[in-house]
Design an enzyme around this catalytic site. Structure first.
Site, PDB file in Angstrom:
ATOM      1  N   ARG A 142       0.855  -1.161  -0.098  1.00 22.85           N
ATOM      2  CA  ARG A 142      -0.182  -0.162   0.019  1.00 22.85           C
ATOM      3  C   ARG A 142       0.755   1.491  -0.110  1.00 22.85           C
ATOM      4  O   ARG A 142       0.578   2.523   0.077  1.00 22.85           O
ATOM      5  CB  ARG A 142      -0.998   0.035   1.016  1.00 22.85           C
ATOM      6  CG  ARG A 142      -0.456   0.054   2.428  1.00 22.85           C
ATOM      7  CD  ARG A 142      -1.380   0.196   3.674  1.00 22.85           C
ATOM      8  NE  ARG A 142      -1.665  -0.847   4.489  1.00 22.85           N
ATOM      9  CZ  ARG A 142      -2.728  -0.914   5.219  1.00 22.85           C
ATOM     10  NH1 ARG A 142      -3.614  -0.185   4.823  1.00 22.85           N
ATOM     11  NH2 ARG A 142      -2.798  -2.019   6.172  1.00 22.85           N
ATOM     12  N   GLY A 143       2.077   1.147  -0.133  1.00 18.05           N
ATOM     13  CA  GLY A 143       3.044   2.090  -0.230  1.00 18.05           C
ATOM     14  C   GLY A 143       2.987   3.054  -1.562  1.00 18.05           C
ATOM     15  O   GLY A 143       2.300   2.218  -2.482  1.00 18.05           O
ATOM     16  N   LYS A 144       3.568   3.906  -1.772  1.00 16.72           N
ATOM     17  CA  LYS A 144       3.647   4.757  -2.833  1.00 16.72           C
ATOM     18  C   LYS A 144       4.294   3.755  -4.087  1.00 16.72           C
ATOM     19  O   LYS A 144       3.836   3.891  -5.253  1.00 16.72           O
ATOM     20  CB  LYS A 144       4.265   6.146  -2.781  1.00 16.72           C
ATOM     21  CG  LYS A 144       3.657   7.048  -1.830  1.00 16.72           C
ATOM     22  CD  LYS A 144       4.278   8.359  -1.832  1.00 16.72           C
ATOM     23  CE  LYS A 144       5.437   8.415  -1.026  1.00 16.72           C
ATOM     24  NZ  LYS A 144       5.188   7.872   0.596  1.00 16.72           N
ATOM     25  N   MET A 145       5.309   3.232  -3.730  1.00 17.33           N
ATOM     26  CA  MET A 145       6.051   2.328  -4.826  1.00 17.33           C
ATOM     27  C   MET A 145       5.282   0.968  -5.057  1.00 17.33           C
ATOM     28  O   MET A 145       5.300   0.563  -6.038  1.00 17.33           O
ATOM     29  CB  MET A 145       7.587   2.062  -4.076  1.00 17.33           C
ATOM     30  CG  MET A 145       8.306   3.292  -4.447  1.00 17.33           C
ATOM     31  SD  MET A 145       8.789   3.344  -6.101  1.00 17.33           S
ATOM     32  CE  MET A 145       9.810   2.191  -6.317  1.00 17.33           C
ATOM     33  N   LYS A 187      -0.107  -4.330   8.417  1.00 20.47           N
ATOM     34  CA  LYS A 187      -1.404  -4.231   9.210  1.00 20.47           C
ATOM     35  C   LYS A 187      -2.242  -5.299   8.645  1.00 20.47           C
ATOM     36  O   LYS A 187      -2.246  -5.819   7.659  1.00 20.47           O
ATOM     37  CB  LYS A 187      -2.132  -2.854   9.221  1.00 20.47           C
ATOM     38  CG  LYS A 187      -1.153  -1.622   9.611  1.00 20.47           C
ATOM     39  CD  LYS A 187      -2.013  -0.498   9.584  1.00 20.47           C
ATOM     40  CE  LYS A 187      -1.105   0.575   9.992  1.00 20.47           C
ATOM     41  NZ  LYS A 187      -0.397   1.168   8.824  1.00 20.47           N
ATOM     42  N   PHE A 241      15.984   2.287  -9.199  1.00 22.20           N
ATOM     43  CA  PHE A 241      15.412   1.467 -10.379  1.00 22.20           C
ATOM     44  C   PHE A 241      15.319   1.857 -11.517  1.00 22.20           C
ATOM     45  O   PHE A 241      15.130   1.450 -12.744  1.00 22.20           O
ATOM     46  CB  PHE A 241      14.175   0.763  -9.954  1.00 22.20           C
ATOM     47  CG  PHE A 241      13.957  -0.500  -8.910  1.00 22.20           C
ATOM     48  CD1 PHE A 241      14.788  -1.764  -9.146  1.00 22.20           C
ATOM     49  CD2 PHE A 241      13.466  -0.438  -7.754  1.00 22.20           C
ATOM     50  CE1 PHE A 241      14.768  -2.902  -8.237  1.00 22.20           C
ATOM     51  CE2 PHE A 241      13.393  -1.525  -6.851  1.00 22.20           C
ATOM     52  CZ  PHE A 241      13.958  -2.557  -6.997  1.00 22.20           C
ATOM     53  N   HIS A 258      14.162  14.830  -2.276  1.00 24.16           N
ATOM     54  CA  HIS A 258      13.162  13.984  -2.313  1.00 24.16           C
ATOM     55  C   HIS A 258      11.951  14.401  -1.617  1.00 24.16           C
ATOM     56  O   HIS A 258      11.790  15.467  -0.892  1.00 24.16           O
ATOM     57  CB  HIS A 258      13.554  12.372  -1.527  1.00 24.16           C
ATOM     58  CG  HIS A 258      14.370  11.582  -2.430  1.00 24.16           C
ATOM     59  ND1 HIS A 258      15.789  11.716  -2.535  1.00 24.16           N
ATOM     60  CD2 HIS A 258      14.193  10.579  -2.959  1.00 24.16           C
ATOM     61  CE1 HIS A 258      16.239  10.834  -3.083  1.00 24.16           C
ATOM     62  NE2 HIS A 258      15.538   9.991  -3.606  1.00 24.16           N
ATOM     63  N   LYS A 299      10.116  10.739   3.055  1.00 25.82           N
ATOM     64  CA  LYS A 299      11.227   9.605   2.937  1.00 25.82           C
ATOM     65  C   LYS A 299      11.913   9.777   4.370  1.00 25.82           C
ATOM     66  O   LYS A 299      11.906  10.751   4.947  1.00 25.82           O
ATOM     67  CB  LYS A 299      12.013  10.318   1.968  1.00 25.82           C
ATOM     68  CG  LYS A 299      13.249   9.342   1.796  1.00 25.82           C
ATOM     69  CD  LYS A 299      14.244   9.619   0.443  1.00 25.82           C
ATOM     70  CE  LYS A 299      15.347   8.725   0.354  1.00 25.82           C
ATOM     71  NZ  LYS A 299      14.932   7.265   0.277  1.00 25.82           N
ATOM     72  N   GLY A 307      19.527   6.375  -0.750  1.00 23.94           N
ATOM     73  CA  GLY A 307      20.256   5.190  -1.101  1.00 23.94           C
ATOM     74  C   GLY A 307      21.113   5.538  -2.340  1.00 23.94           C
ATOM     75  O   GLY A 307      22.140   5.045  -2.703  1.00 23.94           O
TER      76      GLY A 307
HETATM   77  P1  NAP Z   1       5.785   4.427   1.771  1.00 22.37           P
HETATM   78  O1  NAP Z   1       4.841   5.277   0.626  1.00 22.37           O
HETATM   79  O2  NAP Z   1       6.142   5.029   2.947  1.00 22.37           O
HETATM   80  O3  NAP Z   1       5.638   2.944   1.608  1.00 22.37           O
HETATM   81  C1  NAP Z   1       6.161   2.249   2.578  1.00 22.37           C
HETATM   82  C2  NAP Z   1       5.108   0.950   2.694  1.00 22.37           C
HETATM   83  O4  NAP Z   1       5.742  -0.082   3.615  1.00 22.37           O
HETATM   84  C3  NAP Z   1       3.983   1.521   3.601  1.00 22.37           C
HETATM   85  O5  NAP Z   1       2.879   1.099   2.998  1.00 22.37           O
HETATM   86  C4  NAP Z   1       4.206   0.648   4.975  1.00 22.37           C
HETATM   87  O6  NAP Z   1       2.943   0.428   5.355  1.00 22.37           O
HETATM   88  C5  NAP Z   1       4.808  -0.518   4.513  1.00 22.37           C
HETATM   89  N1  NAP Z   1       5.446  -1.203   5.529  1.00 22.37           N
HETATM   90  C6  NAP Z   1       6.117  -0.852   6.814  1.00 22.37           C
HETATM   91  N2  NAP Z   1       6.657  -1.452   7.642  1.00 22.37           N
HETATM   92  C7  NAP Z   1       6.379  -2.819   6.939  1.00 22.37           C
HETATM   93  C8  NAP Z   1       6.433  -4.241   7.377  1.00 22.37           C
HETATM   94  N3  NAP Z   1       7.034  -4.726   8.104  1.00 22.37           N
HETATM   95  N4  NAP Z   1       6.074  -4.964   6.361  1.00 22.37           N
HETATM   96  C9  NAP Z   1       5.305  -4.794   5.126  1.00 22.37           C
HETATM   97  N5  NAP Z   1       4.870  -3.434   5.031  1.00 22.37           N
HETATM   98  C10 NAP Z   1       5.619  -2.713   5.664  1.00 22.37           C
HETATM   99  O7  NAP Z   1       7.284   4.586   0.863  1.00 22.37           O
HETATM  100  P2  NAP Z   1       7.552   4.573  -0.748  1.00 22.37           P
HETATM  101  O8  NAP Z   1       7.903   6.033  -1.164  1.00 22.37           O
HETATM  102  O9  NAP Z   1       6.562   3.582  -1.455  1.00 22.37           O
HETATM  103  O10 NAP Z   1       9.005   3.780  -0.579  1.00 22.37           O
HETATM  104  C11 NAP Z   1       9.322   2.497  -0.038  1.00 22.37           C
HETATM  105  C12 NAP Z   1      10.826   2.114  -0.055  1.00 22.37           C
HETATM  106  O11 NAP Z   1      11.451   2.452  -1.259  1.00 22.37           O
HETATM  107  C13 NAP Z   1      11.685   3.403   0.671  1.00 22.37           C
HETATM  108  O12 NAP Z   1      12.615   2.733   1.231  1.00 22.37           O
HETATM  109  C14 NAP Z   1      12.231   4.417  -0.549  1.00 22.37           C
HETATM  110  O13 NAP Z   1      13.482   5.021  -0.209  1.00 22.37           O
HETATM  111  C15 NAP Z   1      12.512   3.341  -1.539  1.00 22.37           C
HETATM  112  N6  NAP Z   1      12.332   3.688  -2.973  1.00 22.37           N
HETATM  113  C16 NAP Z   1      13.147   3.229  -3.714  1.00 22.37           C
HETATM  114  C17 NAP Z   1      13.399   3.192  -5.168  1.00 22.37           C
HETATM  115  C18 NAP Z   1      14.161   2.750  -5.960  1.00 22.37           C
HETATM  116  O14 NAP Z   1      14.386   2.892  -7.151  1.00 22.37           O
HETATM  117  N7  NAP Z   1      15.192   1.754  -5.367  1.00 22.37           N
HETATM  118  C19 NAP Z   1      12.310   4.374  -5.561  1.00 22.37           C
HETATM  119  C20 NAP Z   1      11.458   5.077  -4.510  1.00 22.37           C
HETATM  120  C21 NAP Z   1      11.801   4.450  -3.465  1.00 22.37           C
HETATM  121  P3  NAP Z   1       2.197   1.036   6.770  1.00 22.37           P
HETATM  122  O15 NAP Z   1       2.640   2.596   6.633  1.00 22.37           O
HETATM  123  O16 NAP Z   1       0.820   0.803   6.907  1.00 22.37           O
HETATM  124  O17 NAP Z   1       3.081   0.615   7.866  1.00 22.37           O
END
Ligand code: NAP
Length: 258
Positions: free
Chosen positions: A11-14, A37, A120, A147, A151, A157
């Site tokens: 359910r996160g943005k990515m 959850k 990515f 960012h 974040k 990273g």
């Molecule tokens: P986000 O919107 O905050 O999403 C993170 C998600 O992880 C939330 O839905 C959260 O759910 C969930 N979560 C937290 N703890 C968890 C657990 N123990 N088990 C399962 N799910 C869990 O963040 P985002 O922007 O999508 O980014 C996610 C990650 O990707 C970050 O580390 C970001 O830096 C990274 N990222 C990487 C790239 C790349 O190209 N490699 C690009 C963009 C972002 P709840 O809020 O309900 O706890």
């Protein structure tokens, strides 16, 4: 052969975007998602949601675990996946050096592929590679990463990986005036071998980075912008396809695409 994929952080943005990408790819089957959850509904008719990775793996037997969660959860997810022989594709950032070393040892012990990609997006990977080459000739480097304000880790990273790649072509050296002093703490940013990293967090931003390389009478600026999370999806698809063919840890997509 269809690759069975599980995804943590749906359910996160990515995560949301990655779920849609995996579902529409005919070579992948999304077998389950891992959420923090219990109240998340199943995705579609047949994709169950778990809150325990062990249970998820035992019941749905994925080939690959895509992790797009948070720094506090990702290490345990990756270690558990490797223990079960499931190949992690990790986009979550914020690993410590010790965690990376531990994962590397685990991959060697289990002989199961693992891809950790701080970014990515192909454009960002090219920016890092160009910066690495440029720093050979222009070793005074400052990295500005920008960012969105949700974040949780800083620096990004991508910025850490960029500095690590530059460290391979540039000798350690302090930059700026030898007796420079910060009158407000943090003004000069983080220091990696003398390179400076500055982290900007603002609403409206997605993921952006500039690498500034200064020389006598000149400045080279390399800039990459991800305006949309769609920019990361082809790298996730490629990583899923590649991780099942490998039995080593790959840290950074440049080892696959360049
Ligand atoms: P986000 O919107 O905050 O999403 C993170 C998600 O992880 C939330 O839905 C959260 O759910 C969930 N979560 C937290 N703890 C968890 C657990 N123990 N088990 C399962 N799910 C869990 O963040 P985002 O922007 O999508 O980014 C996610 C990650 O990707 C970050 O580390 C970001 O830096 C990274 N990222 C990487 C790239 C790349 O190209 N490699 C690009 C963009 C972002 P709840 O809020 O309900 O706890």
């Amino acid at each position: 052969m269809v690759i069975k994929v599980a995804l943590a952080g749906p359910r996160g943005k990515m995560g949301k975007e990655a779920v849609a990408t995996i579902i529409k790819n005919k070579d992948f089957l999304l077998v389950a998602v891992l959420d923090s959850k219990k109240d998340m509904e199943s995705i579609g008719d047949r994709v169950p949601t778990f809150t325990s990775l062990q249970l998820l793996i035992e019941q749905t037997e994925p080939d690959v675990l895509v992790d797009l969660t948070v720094p506090s959860a990702v290490f345990d997810h990756a270690m558990t996946a490797l223990e079960y022989g499931v190949r992690p594709v990790i986009g979550t950032t914020g690993f410590t050096d010790l965690q990376l070393d531990t994962l590397r040892n685990k991959v060697e012990e289990r002989q199961v592929g693992c891809i950790i990609a701080p970014n990515f997006s192909i454009g960002a990977v090219l920016m890092m590679k160009f910066a690495q080459t440029a720093a050979k000739y222009l070793p005074n480097v400052e990295i500005i990463e920008m960012h969105h304000d949700q974040k949780v880790d800083a620096p990004s990273g991508t910025a850490i990986k960029t500095a690590q790649m530059i460290q391979q072509t540039r000798s350690s050296m302090e930059q700026g005036h030898p007796s420079e002093e910060e009158t407000i703490q943090g003004a000069r940013g983080a220091n990696v071998d003398g390179m400076r990293i500055h982290s900007v967090r603002l609403p409206g931003l997605v993921a952006h980075q500039q690498v500034l390389l200064g020389g006598e009478g000149q400045l080279l600026t390399l800039r990459h912008d991800s305006f949309d999370r769609a920019s990361f999806m082809s790298g996730i698809v490629l990583s899923i396809e590649e991780v099942v063919k490998r039995n080593v840890l790959i840290y950074g997509l440049e080892d696959i695409i360049l």
